[in-house]
Design a protein around this motif. Structure first.
Motif, PDB file in Angstrom:
ATOM      1  N   SER A   8       0.842  -1.190   0.000  1.00 22.49           N
ATOM      2  CA  SER A   8       0.000   0.000   0.000  1.00 22.49           C
ATOM      3  C   SER A   8       0.877   1.240   0.000  1.00 22.49           C
ATOM      4  O   SER A   8       1.981   1.257   0.519  1.00 22.49           O
ATOM      5  CB  SER A   8      -0.937   0.005   1.205  1.00 22.49           C
ATOM      6  N   GLY A   9       0.368   2.270  -0.583  1.00 16.89           N
ATOM      7  CA  GLY A   9       1.152   3.484  -0.728  1.00 16.89           C
ATOM      8  C   GLY A   9       1.808   3.548  -2.088  1.00 16.89           C
ATOM      9  O   GLY A   9       2.176   4.608  -2.565  1.00 16.89           O
ATOM     10  N   MET A  10       1.967   2.423  -2.730  1.00 16.72           N
ATOM     11  CA  MET A  10       2.517   2.366  -4.078  1.00 16.72           C
ATOM     12  C   MET A  10       1.360   2.166  -5.040  1.00 16.72           C
ATOM     13  O   MET A  10       0.393   1.495  -4.716  1.00 16.72           O
ATOM     14  CB  MET A  10       3.471   1.178  -4.251  1.00 16.72           C
ATOM     15  N   GLU A  11       1.469   2.728  -6.185  1.00 23.13           N
ATOM     16  CA  GLU A  11       0.438   2.496  -7.180  1.00 23.13           C
ATOM     17  C   GLU A  11       0.790   1.215  -7.922  1.00 23.13           C
ATOM     18  O   GLU A  11       1.885   1.076  -8.446  1.00 23.13           O
ATOM     19  CB  GLU A  11       0.361   3.667  -8.152  1.00 23.13           C
ATOM     20  N   LEU A  12      -0.149   0.299  -7.930  1.00 24.43           N
ATOM     21  CA  LEU A  12       0.083  -0.987  -8.564  1.00 24.43           C
ATOM     22  C   LEU A  12      -0.567  -1.016  -9.935  1.00 24.43           C
ATOM     23  O   LEU A  12      -1.695  -0.557 -10.104  1.00 24.43           O
ATOM     24  CB  LEU A  12      -0.500  -2.119  -7.718  1.00 24.43           C
ATOM     25  N   GLY A  13       0.141  -1.592 -10.860  1.00 19.04           N
ATOM     26  CA  GLY A  13      -0.435  -1.788 -12.170  1.00 19.04           C
ATOM     27  C   GLY A  13      -1.327  -3.005 -12.172  1.00 19.04           C
ATOM     28  O   GLY A  13      -1.350  -3.792 -11.220  1.00 19.04           O
ATOM     29  N   ASP A  16       0.530  -6.263 -11.641  1.00 19.91           N
ATOM     30  CA  ASP A  16       0.934  -6.474 -10.243  1.00 19.91           C
ATOM     31  C   ASP A  16      -0.248  -6.912  -9.389  1.00 19.91           C
ATOM     32  O   ASP A  16      -0.126  -7.792  -8.548  1.00 19.91           O
ATOM     33  CB  ASP A  16       1.526  -5.195  -9.655  1.00 19.91           C
ATOM     34  N   ARG A  17      -1.401  -6.291  -9.622  1.00 14.57           N
ATOM     35  CA  ARG A  17      -2.585  -6.650  -8.845  1.00 14.57           C
ATOM     36  C   ARG A  17      -3.047  -8.058  -9.164  1.00 14.57           C
ATOM     37  O   ARG A  17      -3.448  -8.812  -8.278  1.00 14.57           O
ATOM     38  CB  ARG A  17      -3.707  -5.650  -9.091  1.00 14.57           C
TER      39      ARG A  17
END
Length: 71
Positions: A8-13, A16-17
């Motif tokens: 969390s805190g990172m934007e996941l593509g 990645d999700r």
């Protein structure tokens, strides 16, 4: 969802999700397999054998839950 919340805190593509979802799914399936196997093995024992181990037949599911999920 430990993998997703750890990031969390990172934007996941999307990739990645999806990867995190599949890892979580695999982990959940593995834990459920441990649960089922524990229930199967303990249920195969006689009441006398369970009592020799200090286990009441009514404790089987809770023991399996703890073995698989730590609860």
């Amino acid at each position: 969802m430990a993998n997703v919340s750890a990031l969390s805190g990172m934007e996941l593509g999307l990739t990645d999700r999806i990867g995190a979802f599949l890892r979580n799914l695999q982990d959940a399936r593995g834990r459920h397999k441990v649960y089922r196997q524990t229930v199967k093995e303990l249920s195969a024992l006689t009441e006398r054998e369970l009592l020799d181990l200090g286990i009441s037949p009514s404790m089987i599911t809770s023991i399996a839950m703890e073995a698989a999920y730590g609860k």
